[in-house]
Scaffold this motif. Structure first.
Motif, PDB file in Angstrom:
ATOM      1  N   GLU A   1      44.278  34.545  61.180  1.00 25.42           N
ATOM      2  CA  GLU A   1      43.846  35.078  59.991  1.00 25.42           C
ATOM      3  C   GLU A   1      43.081  36.535  60.315  1.00 25.42           C
ATOM      4  OE1 GLU A   1      43.860  33.429  57.131  1.00 25.42           O
ATOM      5  OE2 GLU A   1      43.583  31.354  57.199  1.00 25.42           O
TER       6      GLU A   1
ATOM      7  N   LYS B   1      44.092  39.739  58.482  1.00 27.14           N
ATOM      8  CA  LYS B   1      45.236  39.669  57.731  1.00 27.14           C
ATOM      9  C   LYS B   1      45.090  40.252  56.228  1.00 27.14           C
ATOM     10  CE  LYS B   1      48.593  38.092  60.243  1.00 27.14           C
ATOM     11  NZ  LYS B   1      48.454  36.824  61.025  1.00 27.14           N
ATOM     12  N   VAL B   2      44.181  39.827  55.479  1.00 24.02           N
ATOM     13  CA  VAL B   2      43.501  40.015  54.118  1.00 24.02           C
ATOM     14  C   VAL B   2      42.691  41.422  54.160  1.00 24.02           C
ATOM     15  CG1 VAL B   2      44.254  37.820  53.380  1.00 24.02           C
ATOM     16  CG2 VAL B   2      41.955  38.468  53.817  1.00 24.02           C
TER      17      VAL B   2
ATOM     18  N   GLU C   1      52.395  44.331  46.202  1.00 21.94           N
ATOM     19  CA  GLU C   1      51.386  43.404  46.425  1.00 21.94           C
ATOM     20  C   GLU C   1      51.784  41.871  46.100  1.00 21.94           C
ATOM     21  OE1 GLU C   1      47.220  44.753  46.564  1.00 21.94           O
ATOM     22  OE2 GLU C   1      47.771  46.269  45.414  1.00 21.94           O
TER      23      GLU C   1
ATOM     24  N   TYR D   1      54.125  41.128  47.466  1.00 14.73           N
ATOM     25  CA  TYR D   1      54.691  40.487  49.133  1.00 14.73           C
ATOM     26  C   TYR D   1      53.814  40.727  50.001  1.00 14.73           C
ATOM     27  CZ  TYR D   1      59.428  40.818  47.024  1.00 14.73           C
ATOM     28  OH  TYR D   1      60.697  40.693  46.218  1.00 14.73           O
TER      29      TYR D   1
ATOM     30  N   LEU E   1      62.198  42.438  48.509  1.00 14.94           N
ATOM     31  CA  LEU E   1      61.635  43.442  49.301  1.00 14.94           C
ATOM     32  C   LEU E   1      61.444  43.281  50.880  1.00 14.94           C
ATOM     33  CD1 LEU E   1      60.864  46.305  47.940  1.00 14.94           C
ATOM     34  CD2 LEU E   1      58.572  45.682  47.907  1.00 14.94           C
ATOM     35  N   ARG E   2      61.933  44.293  51.661  1.00 16.32           N
ATOM     36  CA  ARG E   2      61.785  44.051  53.083  1.00 16.32           C
ATOM     37  C   ARG E   2      60.807  45.454  53.737  1.00 16.32           C
ATOM     38  NH1 ARG E   2      65.159  40.082  55.393  1.00 16.32           N
ATOM     39  NH2 ARG E   2      66.644  39.561  53.696  1.00 16.32           N
TER      40      ARG E   2
ATOM     41  N   ILE F   1      57.710  46.267  53.917  1.00 16.04           N
ATOM     42  CA  ILE F   1      56.324  46.071  53.459  1.00 16.04           C
ATOM     43  C   ILE F   1      55.622  46.110  54.738  1.00 16.04           C
ATOM     44  CG2 ILE F   1      56.924  44.385  51.694  1.00 16.04           C
ATOM     45  CD1 ILE F   1      56.441  42.066  53.740  1.00 16.04           C
TER      46      ILE F   1
ATOM     47  N   LYS G   1      53.382  45.349  57.578  1.00 13.27           N
ATOM     48  CA  LYS G   1      53.098  43.979  58.444  1.00 13.27           C
ATOM     49  C   LYS G   1      51.976  44.178  59.418  1.00 13.27           C
ATOM     50  CE  LYS G   1      57.616  42.224  58.189  1.00 13.27           C
ATOM     51  NZ  LYS G   1      58.639  43.158  57.894  1.00 13.27           N
TER      52      LYS G   1
ATOM     53  N   LEU H   1      41.977  29.551  55.920  1.00 11.06           N
ATOM     54  CA  LEU H   1      40.709  30.050  55.322  1.00 11.06           C
ATOM     55  C   LEU H   1      41.044  30.127  53.869  1.00 11.06           C
ATOM     56  CD1 LEU H   1      38.916  31.824  58.193  1.00 11.06           C
ATOM     57  CD2 LEU H   1      38.668  29.485  57.809  1.00 11.06           C
TER      58      LEU H   1
ATOM     59  N   SER I   1      47.209  34.155  52.619  1.00 12.23           N
ATOM     60  CA  SER I   1      46.543  35.055  53.373  1.00 12.23           C
ATOM     61  C   SER I   1      47.176  35.620  54.842  1.00 12.23           C
ATOM     62  CB  SER I   1      45.349  34.230  54.075  1.00 12.23           C
ATOM     63  OG  SER I   1      45.694  33.251  55.008  1.00 12.23           O
ATOM     64  N   GLY I   2      48.623  35.224  54.664  1.00  3.84           N
ATOM     65  CA  GLY I   2      49.315  35.835  55.978  1.00  3.84           C
ATOM     66  C   GLY I   2      49.179  35.041  57.072  1.00  3.84           C
ATOM     67  N   ALA I   3      48.520  34.016  57.127  1.00  4.73           N
ATOM     68  CA  ALA I   3      48.369  33.207  58.478  1.00  4.73           C
ATOM     69  C   ALA I   3      49.449  32.117  58.462  1.00  4.73           C
ATOM     70  CB  ALA I   3      46.875  32.422  58.328  1.00  4.73           C
TER      71      ALA I   3
ATOM     72  N   ILE J   1      52.525  33.787  49.667  1.00  6.37           N
ATOM     73  CA  ILE J   1      53.035  35.346  49.931  1.00  6.37           C
ATOM     74  C   ILE J   1      53.588  35.180  51.365  1.00  6.37           C
ATOM     75  CG2 ILE J   1      52.240  37.511  49.842  1.00  6.37           C
ATOM     76  CD1 ILE J   1      51.834  36.482  47.206  1.00  6.37           C
ATOM     77  N   ILE J   2      54.784  35.118  51.469  1.00  7.79           N
ATOM     78  CA  ILE J   2      55.221  34.929  52.550  1.00  7.79           C
ATOM     79  C   ILE J   2      56.836  36.005  52.901  1.00  7.79           C
ATOM     80  CG2 ILE J   2      56.790  33.378  54.138  1.00  7.79           C
ATOM     81  CD1 ILE J   2      54.831  30.957  52.997  1.00  7.79           C
ATOM     82  N   PRO J   3      56.433  36.919  53.714  1.00  7.05           N
ATOM     83  CA  PRO J   3      57.541  37.752  53.976  1.00  7.05           C
ATOM     84  C   PRO J   3      58.829  37.244  54.154  1.00  7.05           C
ATOM     85  CG  PRO J   3      55.770  38.438  55.196  1.00  7.05           C
ATOM     86  CD  PRO J   3      55.247  37.175  54.559  1.00  7.05           C
ATOM     87  N   VAL J   4      59.995  37.555  53.412  1.00 15.41           N
ATOM     88  CA  VAL J   4      61.375  37.115  53.614  1.00 15.41           C
ATOM     89  C   VAL J   4      61.628  37.124  55.133  1.00 15.41           C
ATOM     90  CG1 VAL J   4      62.306  37.024  51.280  1.00 15.41           C
ATOM     91  CG2 VAL J   4      62.361  39.309  53.149  1.00 15.41           C
ATOM     92  N   ASP J   5      61.363  37.916  55.965  1.00 18.71           N
ATOM     93  CA  ASP J   5      61.807  37.941  57.391  1.00 18.71           C
ATOM     94  C   ASP J   5      61.039  36.660  57.981  1.00 18.71           C
ATOM     95  OD1 ASP J   5      63.263  40.047  56.787  1.00 18.71           O
ATOM     96  OD2 ASP J   5      61.911  41.520  57.717  1.00 18.71           O
TER      97      ASP J   5
ATOM     98  N   PRO K   1      56.884  33.760  45.310  1.00 14.41           N
ATOM     99  CA  PRO K   1      56.316  33.822  43.915  1.00 14.41           C
ATOM    100  C   PRO K   1      57.331  34.153  42.935  1.00 14.41           C
ATOM    101  CG  PRO K   1      55.378  35.386  45.511  1.00 14.41           C
ATOM    102  CD  PRO K   1      56.247  34.692  46.184  1.00 14.41           C
TER     103      PRO K   1
END
Lengths: 551, 132
Positions: free
Chosen positions: A130, A133-134, A366, A368, A473-474, A476, A478, B14, B65-67, B94-98, B114
């Protein structure tokens, strides 16, 4: 006059209208807003015949502030363009802030990562995955120094989305300012510090409600004396709206929370007029253009009346609902992401027509990830186009007096008040949250909204109609997973270099204050200056206050 | 009559955004499944234990949250260690396709992004879990 309008309206309905409707029925049997307010086909003076201009609308900068909180509104100064930003490390985020300021942004808004928001250091086991990340990871004052490096804190205003650890981050901000030679008395900004909506929707609580409320009111009391230009709370409907509630519920639940804070501060011995003018609000701006404009106006008038009638505030400033707006993240689609630019533009325009004091416009990508620099530039340009090209900033409350807007403003105020009375009967917002009532209302609305989309009762362009074959969309933003290691190393270095004896002493003093009734902010400020970590300070309070568990 | 499909909807990490998790839990319930929702802030350990104790057929993980890259695979791994590798794990948020191929390689059966309808998820679960 109104008799003639009524007769004329009836005549029109029976003749001109009837002739068309009998041949071609309307698109739907009825039209409703997101709050299930039945919309009339046409609003006329009849719908606002009860409206008293002087007592219900009045003039900008005067009670009940329906038309705006400042006498000149955007003719004097435009709203603050404040993009919520933060990711990875303080070093990375500092660069983004400088970019945004160069692009003409006029205030900063800090997004913290979840461990920072929930009181864990980057090396805590629960922080794994975490970190950064956000939002940006802040463990110690060291990170905060880097975050604002080269940014003069006497010149910018800074909003920090921080709640259960708000006292710690505010203390760090004061300490950084001090190092820049800036006195806390001149600092301008906002901490969100709205713990009630965390239990209701957003989830970054640590302590039980009563202990959390003590921290909130300690901050009010401290800032009144030491940081007088700071907004000590941003009472937020945004997250409840994002979690699914309607416009009316957003007004009702936000103001009900506001009432709870005012009551708590009065119980803590503060005079209502000594802190009320530092209360700020934060709303969402969703898709329904007219309803949203009316919502902001209704919220402003209702809060003014609550402060004057219920809390007997004497100063006009105490009755003023000043608010930040963010466009609705939940309306962004992953499908045809460029459409989001258009959605955001309409939402932002509604916020401006509703009289917002500051604005964040979401970026197209957003759904993504956190936005790229290019996307965030378009979002900021959207605000600048509204401000400099559209002409709406050149007069005050230009839609005031519109039959539809005024009728809806009345309707939203009335419906929100009904909710507030219901919450009062339950014993107030804290009780309504503890019993799960507010969470239940939000979840119910969210489910209905989703069902409306799936049954196509509600059309979302590109999602359930007008779809195309497209690639996701790729390109983005990271977050490099390596930053977690980097952040942990930085933390270890600070812990090694600081005076650990001083840290221990300051944490012991904080513990004593928490066990007693002294204001918690001064000992937190001392601990922060000794480079105690956010996790250590939070743990000290956890030991005394315990932790809240969701029912 | 065959028994109902049992589902655990869980929020690892979290992240407090649980609108999606709650909407899906309710939609699955309305579709006749037995659904347990863990609430927010669960560790992978807590989720794996709950899945086993509740005897569920399938676990749905939600994260915005990207975790997800550290949390989702851990749930699969823990279920395996506890001898419950027959419990299917899917995810969303929210999960990147890659990231999707990597998550699938780690044993996540499907990822929903989404815009997915609840109907699509219901259909997926009904096709994946065959009650005997």
């Amino acid at each position: 006059m109104s008799k003639n309008i009524r007769e004329e309206l009836e005549r029109w309905e029976k003749t001109t209208l009837q002739k068309v409707i009998s041949k071609a029925p309307e698109r739907q049997p009825s039209f409703q807003t997101t709050s299930h307010i039945e919309l009339k086909r046409l609003y006329t003076p009849l719908d606002i015949s009860e409206l008293n201009y002087c007592t219900d609308l009045g003039f900008p900068g005067e009670y009940p502030f329906t038309r705006g909180v400042q006498p000149t509104m955007y003719r004097g100064r435009l709203w603050t363009m404040r993009q919520y930003a933060g990711f990875a490390t303080a070093e990375e985020t500092n660069k983004r802030y400088k970019f945004l300021l160069e692009q003409g942004q006029t205030g900063l808004s800090v997004a913290f990562d979840l461990p920072t928001q929930i009181g864990y250091d980057s090396d805590h086991p629960l922080a794994e995955g975490e970190v950064g990340k956000v939002g940006v990871a802040i463990d110690t004052l060291k990170d905060m120094e880097i975050l604002f490096d080269g940014i003069p804190l006497d010149k910018v205003s800074t909003s920090m989305t921080i709640n259960s650890t708000a006292a710690i981050l505010l203390a760090m901000y004061i300490a950084v300012a001090e190092k820049q030679g800036v006195k806390s008395e001149v600092l301008q900004g906002t901490i969100q510090n709205d713990i009630l909506k965390e239990y209701a929707a957003r989830g970054t609580y640590i302590f039980p409600p009563l202990e959390s409320m003590r921290i909130v009111t300690d901050i009010f009391a401290f800032c009144k004396d030491h940081v007088p230009r700071w907004n000590t709370i941003s009472i937020s409907g945004y997250h409840m709206r994002e979690a699914g509630c309607t416009a009316v519920q957003e007004v009702a639940f936000t103001l009900a929370d506001g009432i709870a804070y005012v009551e708590a501060a009065i119980r803590a011995g503060l005079d209502v007029d000594s802190f009320a003018s530092r209360l700020a609000f934060f709303f969402c701006c969703h898709n329904n253009f007219i309803e949203e404009i009316a919502k902001f106006r209704a919220a402003r008038r209702l809060w003014a009346r609550i402060m004057k009638e219920r809390f007997k505030a004497k100063r006009d400033e105490s009755c003023m609902l000043r608010f930040h707006t963010q466009t609705a993240g939940c309306t962004l689609t992953a499908q045809q992401p460029d459409n989001n630019i258009v959605r955001v533009a309409f939402q932002a325009l509604a916020a401006v027509l509703g009289g917002t004091q500051s604005l964040h416009t979401n970026s197209r990508d957003e759904a993504y990830a956190l936005p790229t620099e290019d996307s965030v530039r378009i979002a900021l340009r959207t605000q600048q186009i509204i401000a400099y090209e559209s002409g709406v900033a050149e007069m005050i409350d230009p839609l005031g007096g519109s039959y539809a807007i005024e009728a809806l403003t009345n309707e939203i105020e009335k419906k929100a008040m009904e909710y507030i009375e219901k919450i009062d009967a339950m014993g107030g917002a804290i009780k309504a949250i503890e019993s799960g009532y507010i969470q239940g209302e939000i979840a119910e609305s969210a489910y209905q909204y989703q069902k409306e989309i799936e049954t196509k009762k509600r059309i979302i362009v590109g999602l359930n109609q007008f779809q195309i074959e497209e690639e996701p969309l790729r390109d983005i933003l990271k977050i490099d997973p390596e930053i977690e290691r980097y952040q942990k190393e930085k933390l270890a270095r600070v812990k090694k270099e600081r005076d650990n004896h001083k840290v221990k002493q300051s944490l012991a003093a904080l513990k004593r204050a928490a066990q007693g009734t002294d204001n918690l902010v001064p000992p937190i400020l001392e601990a922060v200056k000794a480079y105690a970590t956010l996790g250590e300070i939070s743990d000290t309070l956890r030991e005394v206050f315990g932790e809240y568990r969701e029912r | 009559m065959s028994r109902k499909i049992r589902v655990l909807i869980a929020k690892p990490g979290l992240d407090g955004h649980d609108r999606g998790a709650k909407v899906i839990a309710r939609a699955l319930r309305d579709a006749g499944m037995e659904v347990i929702y863990t609430g927010i802030r669960q560790t992978p350990e807590q989720i794996a234990n709950a899945a086993i104790q509740e005897g569920v057929d399938i676990v749905g993980l939600s994260s915005l949250s990207g975790a997800h890259m550290s949390l989702f695979p851990k749930v699969v791994q823990l279920l395996k260690e506890k001898g419950a590798e027959d419990i299917v794990v899917f995810g969303g948020g929210i999960i990147p396709v890659d990231d999707i191929p990597l998550l699938k390689k780690a044993g996540i059966s499907e990822i929903f992004l989404p815009g997915t309808s609840t109907e699509e998820i219901i259909r997926y679960i009904q096709e994946t879990i065959k009650i005997t």
